[in-house]
Design an enzyme around this catalytic site. Structure first.
Site, PDB file in Angstrom:
ATOM      1  N   HIS A   1       0.813  -1.218   0.000  1.00 47.84           N
ATOM      2  CA  HIS A   1       0.000   0.000   0.000  1.00 47.84           C
ATOM      3  C   HIS A   1       0.845   1.266   0.000  1.00 47.84           C
ATOM      4  O   HIS A   1       2.005   1.244   0.417  1.00 47.84           O
ATOM      5  CB  HIS A   1      -0.901   0.046   1.247  1.00 47.84           C
ATOM      6  CG  HIS A   1      -1.652  -1.205   1.506  1.00 47.84           C
ATOM      7  ND1 HIS A   1      -1.549  -1.910   2.693  1.00 47.84           N
ATOM      8  CD2 HIS A   1      -2.513  -1.911   0.720  1.00 47.84           C
ATOM      9  CE1 HIS A   1      -2.328  -2.986   2.637  1.00 47.84           C
ATOM     10  NE2 HIS A   1      -2.912  -3.012   1.446  1.00 47.84           N
TER      11      HIS A   1
ATOM     12  N   HIS B   1       3.277  -5.288   4.022  1.00 47.21           N
ATOM     13  CA  HIS B   1       2.738  -5.881   5.247  1.00 47.21           C
ATOM     14  C   HIS B   1       3.116  -7.350   5.379  1.00 47.21           C
ATOM     15  O   HIS B   1       3.493  -8.011   4.405  1.00 47.21           O
ATOM     16  CB  HIS B   1       1.213  -5.733   5.269  1.00 47.21           C
ATOM     17  CG  HIS B   1       0.774  -4.310   5.434  1.00 47.21           C
ATOM     18  ND1 HIS B   1       0.381  -3.787   6.638  1.00 47.21           N
ATOM     19  CD2 HIS B   1       0.695  -3.294   4.539  1.00 47.21           C
ATOM     20  CE1 HIS B   1       0.053  -2.516   6.485  1.00 47.21           C
ATOM     21  NE2 HIS B   1       0.236  -2.190   5.219  1.00 47.21           N
TER      22      HIS B   1
ATOM     23  N   ASP C   1      -4.485   1.806  -2.203  1.00 48.24           N
ATOM     24  CA  ASP C   1      -4.751   0.365  -2.250  1.00 48.24           C
ATOM     25  C   ASP C   1      -4.135  -0.270  -3.492  1.00 48.24           C
ATOM     26  O   ASP C   1      -4.686  -0.180  -4.598  1.00 48.24           O
ATOM     27  CB  ASP C   1      -6.263   0.100  -2.234  1.00 48.24           C
ATOM     28  CG  ASP C   1      -6.889   0.345  -0.876  1.00 48.24           C
ATOM     29  OD1 ASP C   1      -6.149   0.441   0.111  1.00 48.24           O
ATOM     30  OD2 ASP C   1      -8.140   0.448  -0.819  1.00 48.24           O
TER      31      ASP C   1
ATOM     32  N   HIS D   1      -3.577   4.102   5.219  1.00 45.73           N
ATOM     33  CA  HIS D   1      -3.521   4.129   3.763  1.00 45.73           C
ATOM     34  C   HIS D   1      -3.845   5.529   3.265  1.00 45.73           C
ATOM     35  O   HIS D   1      -4.684   6.231   3.841  1.00 45.73           O
ATOM     36  CB  HIS D   1      -4.546   3.163   3.158  1.00 45.73           C
ATOM     37  CG  HIS D   1      -4.304   1.732   3.504  1.00 45.73           C
ATOM     38  ND1 HIS D   1      -5.152   0.726   3.117  1.00 45.73           N
ATOM     39  CD2 HIS D   1      -3.314   1.123   4.213  1.00 45.73           C
ATOM     40  CE1 HIS D   1      -4.699  -0.437   3.562  1.00 45.73           C
ATOM     41  NE2 HIS D   1      -3.586  -0.213   4.235  1.00 45.73           N
TER      42      HIS D   1
ATOM     43  N   HIS E   1     -11.752   0.556   2.058  1.00 47.98           N
ATOM     44  CA  HIS E   1     -10.647  -0.183   1.456  1.00 47.98           C
ATOM     45  C   HIS E   1     -11.173  -1.141   0.398  1.00 47.98           C
ATOM     46  O   HIS E   1     -12.276  -1.684   0.512  1.00 47.98           O
ATOM     47  CB  HIS E   1      -9.934  -0.970   2.561  1.00 47.98           C
ATOM     48  CG  HIS E   1      -8.842  -1.856   2.066  1.00 47.98           C
ATOM     49  ND1 HIS E   1      -7.654  -1.381   1.568  1.00 47.98           N
ATOM     50  CD2 HIS E   1      -8.766  -3.210   1.993  1.00 47.98           C
ATOM     51  CE1 HIS E   1      -6.885  -2.392   1.222  1.00 47.98           C
ATOM     52  NE2 HIS E   1      -7.544  -3.517   1.469  1.00 47.98           N
TER      53      HIS E   1
ATOM     54  N   HIS F   1       0.922   4.694   2.002  1.00 43.66           N
ATOM     55  CA  HIS F   1       0.395   5.276   3.240  1.00 43.66           C
ATOM     56  C   HIS F   1       0.506   6.797   3.201  1.00 43.66           C
ATOM     57  O   HIS F   1       1.277   7.361   2.426  1.00 43.66           O
ATOM     58  CB  HIS F   1       1.120   4.684   4.450  1.00 43.66           C
ATOM     59  CG  HIS F   1       0.681   3.294   4.779  1.00 43.66           C
ATOM     60  ND1 HIS F   1       0.272   2.918   6.052  1.00 43.66           N
ATOM     61  CD2 HIS F   1       0.557   2.178   4.011  1.00 43.66           C
ATOM     62  CE1 HIS F   1      -0.067   1.642   6.046  1.00 43.66           C
ATOM     63  NE2 HIS F   1       0.107   1.163   4.821  1.00 43.66           N
TER      64      HIS F   1
ATOM     65  N   HIS G   1      -9.158   2.939  -1.576  1.00 44.79           N
ATOM     66  CA  HIS G   1      -8.223   4.003  -1.209  1.00 44.79           C
ATOM     67  C   HIS G   1      -7.299   4.260  -2.396  1.00 44.79           C
ATOM     68  O   HIS G   1      -6.986   3.326  -3.156  1.00 44.79           O
ATOM     69  CB  HIS G   1      -7.361   3.584  -0.020  1.00 44.79           C
ATOM     70  CG  HIS G   1      -8.142   3.195   1.203  1.00 44.79           C
ATOM     71  ND1 HIS G   1      -7.620   2.374   2.182  1.00 44.79           N
ATOM     72  CD2 HIS G   1      -9.400   3.521   1.599  1.00 44.79           C
ATOM     73  CE1 HIS G   1      -8.511   2.215   3.141  1.00 44.79           C
ATOM     74  NE2 HIS G   1      -9.607   2.894   2.808  1.00 44.79           N
TER      75      HIS G   1
ATOM     76  N   ARG H   1       3.574  -4.263   9.689  1.00 43.40           N
ATOM     77  CA  ARG H   1       4.331  -3.602   8.638  1.00 43.40           C
ATOM     78  C   ARG H   1       5.781  -4.095   8.678  1.00 43.40           C
ATOM     79  O   ARG H   1       6.482  -3.878   9.649  1.00 43.40           O
ATOM     80  CB  ARG H   1       4.255  -2.085   8.830  1.00 43.40           C
ATOM     81  CG  ARG H   1       2.815  -1.601   8.923  1.00 43.40           C
ATOM     82  CD  ARG H   1       2.710  -0.106   9.264  1.00 43.40           C
ATOM     83  NE  ARG H   1       1.308   0.280   9.428  1.00 43.40           N
ATOM     84  CZ  ARG H   1       0.866   1.540   9.497  1.00 43.40           C
ATOM     85  NH1 ARG H   1       1.738   2.546   9.442  1.00 43.40           N
ATOM     86  NH2 ARG H   1      -0.418   1.786   9.633  1.00 43.40           N
TER      87      ARG H   1
END
Length: 210
Positions: free
Chosen positions: A67, A141, A104, A84, A92, A69, A101, A164
Site C-alpha cells: 500500500h 505488510h 490500495d 492508507h 478499502h 500510506h 483508497h 508492517r
C-alpha cells in the site's frame, strides 16, 4: 516542402517538451528481518496511468499487502507512516475496484526465496498535482490483504494485512518541474491529439506562406 519540414520540426520540439514533463519517483524500502526493496513509479502525464515496478527481498513466501500510506514519516519506523492514503475517505478495496483508497495496491507475491518482483499499472495513483503520492510512504505488510472482501472488522479499513515489515518514502528519481497547468483532483493536462497536431502544422505552414 521546406516549409512543411520547418513546421514538423517545430511540432517535434513541442512534443519533446511535452515528453519532458514525465515524472519518475522511487522508494527504497527497509524493514525488519532483512527485508529490503526498491519501488519505482513513472507517469508520462496525469492523463496516463502510473507504472510501478517492484523488487523486494527477504519476505516470507506468499502474498503481502502492498500500500501507499499517507505520511512519509519514518521517525518511528513504519508505524509513523499513518494509514492508507485515502483522500476520498472511502472504504478499502482491491486495485481494480471503483471504491478503494488511492493507496490500495493489493498484494505482491514472494517466491520460495522470499523475492517479490513484479510490475503493473495503476490509474488511481498519481505523481501529479494535489493528489500526488510524492513524499508519502510505500508499506509492505506481513500478511495477505483481503481486499475488503471478508467479514473481518479491519477488512474495509486495512484489508487485515497484518503488521508492517518494510517501508520507504516516495522521492524524486529524476529532476522535473511541475507543469504550469497543475493536475488536481479530477483535472487533466491537455495532451496533443493527432488531429490537433495536424491542425497546428497546417496553421504553421499557412503562417510561413504569408
Amino acid at each position: 516542402m521546406m516549409k512543411v519540414l520547418i513546421a514538423l520540426g517545430i511540432l517535434g520540439c513541442l512534443a519533446l517538451a511535452n515528453a519532458e514533463q514525465s515524472k519518475k519517483a522511487i522508494a527504497f524500502l527497509q524493514g525488519t528481518s532483512g527485508v529490503l526493496g526498491n519501488i519505482t513509479l513513472s507517469q508520462p502525464s496525469c492523463t496516463e496511468p502510473v507504472f510501478i515496478e517492484v523488487s523486494v527481498i527477504g519476505l516470507t513466501p506468499g502474498k503481502h499487502g502492498f500500500h501507499i500510506h499517507e505520511k512519509g514519516d519514518l521517525s518511528d519506523g513504519c508505524a509513523s507512516t499513518g494509514g492508507h492514503y485515502n483522500p476520498d475517505k472511502v472504504s478499502h478495496g482491491a486495485p481494480e475496484d471503483q471504491v478503494r483508497h488511492v493507496g490500495d495496491l493489493g498484494n505482491i507475491v514472494a517466491n520460495e526465496a522470499g523475492i517479490a518482483k513484479t510490475s503493473f499499472s495503476d490509474t488511481v495513483v498519481s505523481l501529479f498535482g494535489a493528489r500526488s503520492v510524492l513524499g508519502r510512504a510505500i508499506v509492505v505488510h506481513s500478511g495477505v490483504d483481503d481486499l475488503g472482501k471478508t467479514n473481518h472488522p479491519d477488512s474495509l479499513k486495512t484489508g487485515n494485512a497484518g503488521g508492517r515489515v518494510a517501508c520507504g518514502v516516495i522521492g524524486v528519481l529524476s529532476p522535473f518541474d511541475e507543469p504550469e497547468e497543475i493536475c488536481s483532483s479530477g483535472q487533466s493536462l491537455v495532451r496533443p491529439t493527432l488531429l490537433g497536431i495536424l491542425s497546428a502544422a497546417f496553421i504553421i505552414v499557412r503562417a510561413l506562406e504569408n
